[in-house]
Write a protein that holds these residues in place. Structure first.
Motif, PDB file in Angstrom:
ATOM      1  N   PRO A  39       1.572   2.546  -7.378  1.00 20.13           N
ATOM      2  CA  PRO A  39       2.225   1.290  -7.772  1.00 20.13           C
ATOM      3  C   PRO A  39       2.801   0.524  -6.590  1.00 20.13           C
ATOM      4  CG  PRO A  39       2.882   3.093  -9.221  1.00 20.13           C
ATOM      5  CD  PRO A  39       2.137   3.710  -8.089  1.00 20.13           C
ATOM      6  N   ARG A  40       3.133   1.240  -5.516  1.00 21.64           N
ATOM      7  CA  ARG A  40       3.715   0.585  -4.344  1.00 21.64           C
ATOM      8  C   ARG A  40       2.660   0.329  -3.263  1.00 21.64           C
ATOM      9  NH1 ARG A  40       6.728   2.905  -1.286  1.00 21.64           N
ATOM     10  NH2 ARG A  40       8.056   1.133  -0.722  1.00 21.64           N
ATOM     11  N   PHE A  41       1.397   0.324  -3.664  1.00 25.14           N
ATOM     12  CA  PHE A  41       0.319   0.169  -2.684  1.00 25.14           C
ATOM     13  C   PHE A  41       0.454  -1.138  -1.905  1.00 25.14           C
ATOM     14  CE2 PHE A  41      -3.924  -1.443  -1.601  1.00 25.14           C
ATOM     15  CZ  PHE A  41      -4.393  -0.405  -0.812  1.00 25.14           C
ATOM     16  N   MET A  42       0.562  -2.238  -2.608  1.00 25.66           N
ATOM     17  CA  MET A  42       0.629  -3.533  -1.930  1.00 25.66           C
ATOM     18  C   MET A  42       1.945  -3.727  -1.186  1.00 25.66           C
ATOM     19  SD  MET A  42      -2.291  -4.767  -2.207  1.00 25.66           S
ATOM     20  CE  MET A  42      -1.833  -6.192  -1.227  1.00 25.66           C
ATOM     21  N   ASP A  43       3.018  -3.124  -1.675  1.00 22.55           N
ATOM     22  CA  ASP A  43       4.289  -3.213  -0.951  1.00 22.55           C
ATOM     23  C   ASP A  43       4.176  -2.534   0.405  1.00 22.55           C
ATOM     24  OD1 ASP A  43       5.435  -4.572  -3.055  1.00 22.55           O
ATOM     25  OD2 ASP A  43       6.199  -2.749  -3.999  1.00 22.55           O
ATOM     26  N   ARG A  44       3.533  -1.386   0.446  1.00 19.38           N
ATOM     27  CA  ARG A  44       3.367  -0.688   1.716  1.00 19.38           C
ATOM     28  C   ARG A  44       2.408  -1.434   2.632  1.00 19.38           C
ATOM     29  NH1 ARG A  44       2.784   5.714   0.990  1.00 19.38           N
ATOM     30  NH2 ARG A  44       3.112   5.486   3.235  1.00 19.38           N
ATOM     31  N   ILE A  45       1.349  -2.028   2.056  1.00 22.53           N
ATOM     32  CA  ILE A  45       0.432  -2.837   2.871  1.00 22.53           C
ATOM     33  C   ILE A  45       1.164  -4.034   3.462  1.00 22.53           C
ATOM     34  CG2 ILE A  45      -1.591  -4.351   2.766  1.00 22.53           C
ATOM     35  CD1 ILE A  45      -2.314  -1.417   2.774  1.00 22.53           C
ATOM     36  N   ARG A  46       2.020  -4.646   2.674  1.00 20.97           N
ATOM     37  CA  ARG A  46       2.798  -5.788   3.177  1.00 20.97           C
ATOM     38  C   ARG A  46       3.685  -5.357   4.353  1.00 20.97           C
ATOM     39  NH1 ARG A  46       4.597 -10.552   0.906  1.00 20.97           N
ATOM     40  NH2 ARG A  46       3.637  -9.942  -1.072  1.00 20.97           N
ATOM     41  N   ASP A  47       4.341  -4.217   4.205  1.00 24.75           N
ATOM     42  CA  ASP A  47       5.213  -3.749   5.286  1.00 24.75           C
ATOM     43  C   ASP A  47       4.413  -3.447   6.550  1.00 24.75           C
ATOM     44  OD1 ASP A  47       7.318  -3.957   3.530  1.00 24.75           O
ATOM     45  OD2 ASP A  47       7.279  -1.833   2.957  1.00 24.75           O
ATOM     46  N   TYR A  48       3.252  -2.830   6.390  1.00 26.53           N
ATOM     47  CA  TYR A  48       2.423  -2.508   7.557  1.00 26.53           C
ATOM     48  C   TYR A  48       1.912  -3.774   8.243  1.00 26.53           C
ATOM     49  CZ  TYR A  48       2.217   2.436   6.196  1.00 26.53           C
ATOM     50  OH  TYR A  48       2.528   3.748   5.894  1.00 26.53           O
ATOM     51  N   VAL A  49       1.420  -4.720   7.438  1.00 27.68           N
ATOM     52  CA  VAL A  49       0.834  -5.937   8.022  1.00 27.68           C
ATOM     53  C   VAL A  49       1.901  -6.771   8.709  1.00 27.68           C
ATOM     54  CG1 VAL A  49      -0.331  -8.112   7.484  1.00 27.68           C
ATOM     55  CG2 VAL A  49      -1.101  -5.989   6.421  1.00 27.68           C
ATOM     56  N   LEU A  50       3.016  -6.999   8.039  1.00 32.10           N
ATOM     57  CA  LEU A  50       4.075  -7.812   8.641  1.00 32.10           C
ATOM     58  C   LEU A  50       4.739  -7.097   9.807  1.00 32.10           C
ATOM     59  CD1 LEU A  50       5.745  -9.349   5.442  1.00 32.10           C
ATOM     60  CD2 LEU A  50       3.979 -10.318   6.920  1.00 32.10           C
ATOM     61  N   GLY A  51       4.649  -5.781   9.827  1.00 33.81           N
ATOM     62  CA  GLY A  51       5.210  -5.029  10.940  1.00 33.81           C
ATOM     63  C   GLY A  51       4.236  -4.837  12.086  1.00 33.81           C
ATOM     64  N   GLY A  52       3.012  -5.372  11.935  1.00 28.72           N
ATOM     65  CA  GLY A  52       2.028  -5.252  13.001  1.00 28.72           C
ATOM     66  C   GLY A  52       1.400  -3.877  13.106  1.00 28.72           C
ATOM     67  N   GLU A  53       1.515  -3.046  12.053  1.00 28.66           N
ATOM     68  CA  GLU A  53       0.958  -1.690  12.076  1.00 28.66           C
ATOM     69  C   GLU A  53      -0.391  -1.674  11.357  1.00 28.66           C
ATOM     70  OE1 GLU A  53       3.786   1.108  10.592  1.00 28.66           O
ATOM     71  OE2 GLU A  53       5.479   0.107  11.556  1.00 28.66           O
ATOM     72  N   GLN A  54      -1.371  -2.273  11.972  1.00 26.77           N
ATOM     73  CA  GLN A  54      -2.690  -2.386  11.358  1.00 26.77           C
ATOM     74  C   GLN A  54      -3.356  -1.029  11.197  1.00 26.77           C
ATOM     75  OE1 GLN A  54      -5.305  -5.081  13.384  1.00 26.77           O
ATOM     76  NE2 GLN A  54      -7.080  -4.571  12.117  1.00 26.77           N
ATOM     77  N   LYS A  55      -3.238  -0.156  12.182  1.00 25.19           N
ATOM     78  CA  LYS A  55      -3.871   1.166  12.097  1.00 25.19           C
ATOM     79  C   LYS A  55      -3.269   1.995  10.970  1.00 25.19           C
ATOM     80  CE  LYS A  55      -5.302   1.536  16.937  1.00 25.19           C
ATOM     81  NZ  LYS A  55      -5.216   2.335  18.194  1.00 25.19           N
TER      82      LYS A  55
END
Length: 243
Positions: free
Chosen positions: A73-89
């Motif tokens: 359920p938190r899949f997109m929330d974690r993707i948002r945090d990674y992308v906005l944090g610059g953690e693409q890998k």
């Protein structure tokens, strides 16, 4: 007068003498399904094969669709945090670990970060089309069985009727009603079998289509959320992405 009344009561009503006496064996007679299937002839073998194929595809597709529908359920929330944090890998690793159609679509978009959003959207849609085709694999076969099984059953009925009338024609003057009734009985069995297989296949097809539609709706919702993340001012300024 009393003797006349007693005689009337004891006398059989007109027509009763022609009725057969029911014995316990007659009452307890029941139809054996296996015997009915055997009397249906080779048409029943075809219907049995179609039913086995339908059940196999239904069970296999149901397992695939269930796996595709399971998601954090938190899949997109974690993707948002990674992308906005610059953690693409980290985002790519998370998508690969999720191993769902939606995750593979987002993974495709992550690999194209830095390109115009329209290019990323096109790439995600292409992957989505491939994933939907994988989910729908086998459904046309079930749909074909749902439409073909009743027709095959009717074919067995027609061929059975033809055999019955052919037998009666060759019997000449020794025609017995049991020749026709027995042939009709055996012929109608294929119709029953075809309708049963067709109805089961139709329900199975509609059920799987509904499950696939729910998964596809979830994939589309996640795609929209991912594109919204790419269009946020924070991400656009940090990565220089052009719309």
């Amino acid at each position: 007068m009393e003797r006349l009344f007693t005689f009337i009561q004891s006398a059989p009503v007109a027509g009763q003498a022609a009725l057969p006496q029911l014995t316990p064996d007659t009452v307890e007679q029941s139809i054996n399904l296996w015997d009915m299937a055997v009397k249906g002839g080779w048409i029943m073998i075809v219907l049995a094969l179609l039913s086995v194929i339908c059940i196999y595809i239904f069970v296999e597709r149901l397992a695939v669709v269930r796996r595709a529908g399971k998601d954090d359920p938190r899949f997109m929330d974690r993707i948002r945090d990674y992308v906005l944090g610059g953690e693409q890998k980290s985002a790519l690793t998370y998508c690969q670990a999720s191993d769902t159609p939606a995750a593979r679509m987002i993974e495709c978009g992550l690999k194209r970060l830095g390109r115009p959003v329209s290019d990323i959207q096109t790439a995600i849609e292409n992957v989505g089309n491939i994933e939907v085709a994988r989910l729908e694999r086998g459904l046309p076969v079930i749909a074909t069985i749902a439409g073909a099984a009743p027709m095959i059953g009717f074919l067995g009925t027609v061929t059975g009727m033809v055999r019955s009338f052919y037998t009666m024609a060759n019997a000449g003057t020794n025609v017995d009603i049991t020749m026709l009734s027995g042939g009709i009985y055996e012929a109608m069995i294929t119709t029953v079998g075809g309708l049963i297989v067709g109805i089961v296949a139709l329900f199975a097809y509609n059920y799987l289509v509904g499950r696939v539609d729910r998964v596809v709706n979830g994939m589309e919702a996640k795609t929209v959320q991912f594109l919204d993340i790419l269009n946020t001012p924070q991400h656009t300024e940090g990565n220089g992405t052009q719309a």
